[in-house]
Design a protein around this motif. Sequence first.
Motif, short mmCIF file in Angstrom:
data_model
loop_
_atom_site.label_atom_id
_atom_site.label_comp_id
_atom_site.label_asym_id
_atom_site.label_seq_id
_atom_site.Cartn_x
_atom_site.Cartn_y
_atom_site.Cartn_z
N GLN A 55 0.84 -1.21 0.00
CA GLN A 55 0.00 0.00 0.00
C GLN A 55 0.87 1.26 0.00
OE1 GLN A 55 -2.27 -0.49 3.58
NE2 GLN A 55 -3.91 -1.62 2.56
N LEU A 56 1.89 1.27 0.84
CA LEU A 56 2.73 2.45 0.95
C LEU A 56 3.58 2.67 -0.30
CD1 LEU A 56 3.84 2.05 4.68
CD2 LEU A 56 2.18 3.68 3.76
N LEU A 57 4.06 1.60 -0.91
CA LEU A 57 4.83 1.74 -2.14
C LEU A 57 3.97 2.29 -3.28
CD1 LEU A 57 7.01 -1.47 -2.01
CD2 LEU A 57 7.87 0.89 -2.10
N ASP A 58 2.69 2.00 -3.24
CA ASP A 58 1.78 2.50 -4.26
C ASP A 58 1.41 3.97 -4.05
OD1 ASP A 58 1.80 0.10 -5.60
OD2 ASP A 58 -0.04 -0.64 -4.68
N ASP A 59 1.74 4.52 -2.89
CA ASP A 59 1.49 5.92 -2.59
C ASP A 59 2.71 6.73 -3.01
OD1 ASP A 59 1.12 8.45 -1.49
OD2 ASP A 59 0.39 7.69 0.44
N GLU A 60 2.58 7.46 -4.09
CA GLU A 60 3.71 8.19 -4.67
C GLU A 60 4.27 9.28 -3.76
OE1 GLU A 60 2.49 9.48 -8.54
OE2 GLU A 60 2.18 7.42 -9.22
N ARG A 61 3.53 9.65 -2.74
CA ARG A 61 4.01 10.68 -1.81
C ARG A 61 5.01 10.11 -0.79
NH1 ARG A 61 -1.67 12.15 0.41
NH2 ARG A 61 -1.66 9.90 0.25
N MET A 62 5.05 8.79 -0.66
CA MET A 62 5.90 8.15 0.34
C MET A 62 7.29 7.87 -0.22
SD MET A 62 4.13 7.75 3.15
CE MET A 62 4.88 6.45 4.10
N THR A 63 8.30 8.19 0.57
CA THR A 63 9.68 7.84 0.21
C THR A 63 10.00 6.48 0.85
OG1 THR A 63 10.67 8.82 2.18
CG2 THR A 63 10.34 10.28 0.26
N LEU A 64 11.06 5.85 0.40
CA LEU A 64 11.46 4.57 1.01
C LEU A 64 11.81 4.76 2.48
CD1 LEU A 64 13.54 2.75 -1.73
CD2 LEU A 64 11.24 2.24 -0.93
#
Length: 98
Positions: A55-64
């Motif tokens: 889910q988080l990887l699919d959120d473009e606002r999130m960095t690694l």
Amino acid sequence: MQDLLHCEVPNYGRSIEELAGALLMSVSSLKRKLAQLDSNFQHIKNSERFNRAIQLLDDERMTLDNIADTLGYNNSSNFSVVFKGWTGYSTTQYLNKK
């Protein structure tokens, strides 16, 4: 029982003792219940982390770095190693496949 566990586990730093306390049961009772479900604490914790990672990887606002921190990893490098173990893909490969 499984639904309750999946609601409680997402606090990724939580120990089995803390989870058992939140569920108002002893650690041994919790382990016994999980064994009856053919599971264990670490398996559920990893499964929840994996689902949340996607889910988080699919959120473009999130960095690694943000994702690693959210999931309770020390850094993005550790998260990337674990992610590759789960999927066979690096985080970069996964993001490029989308």
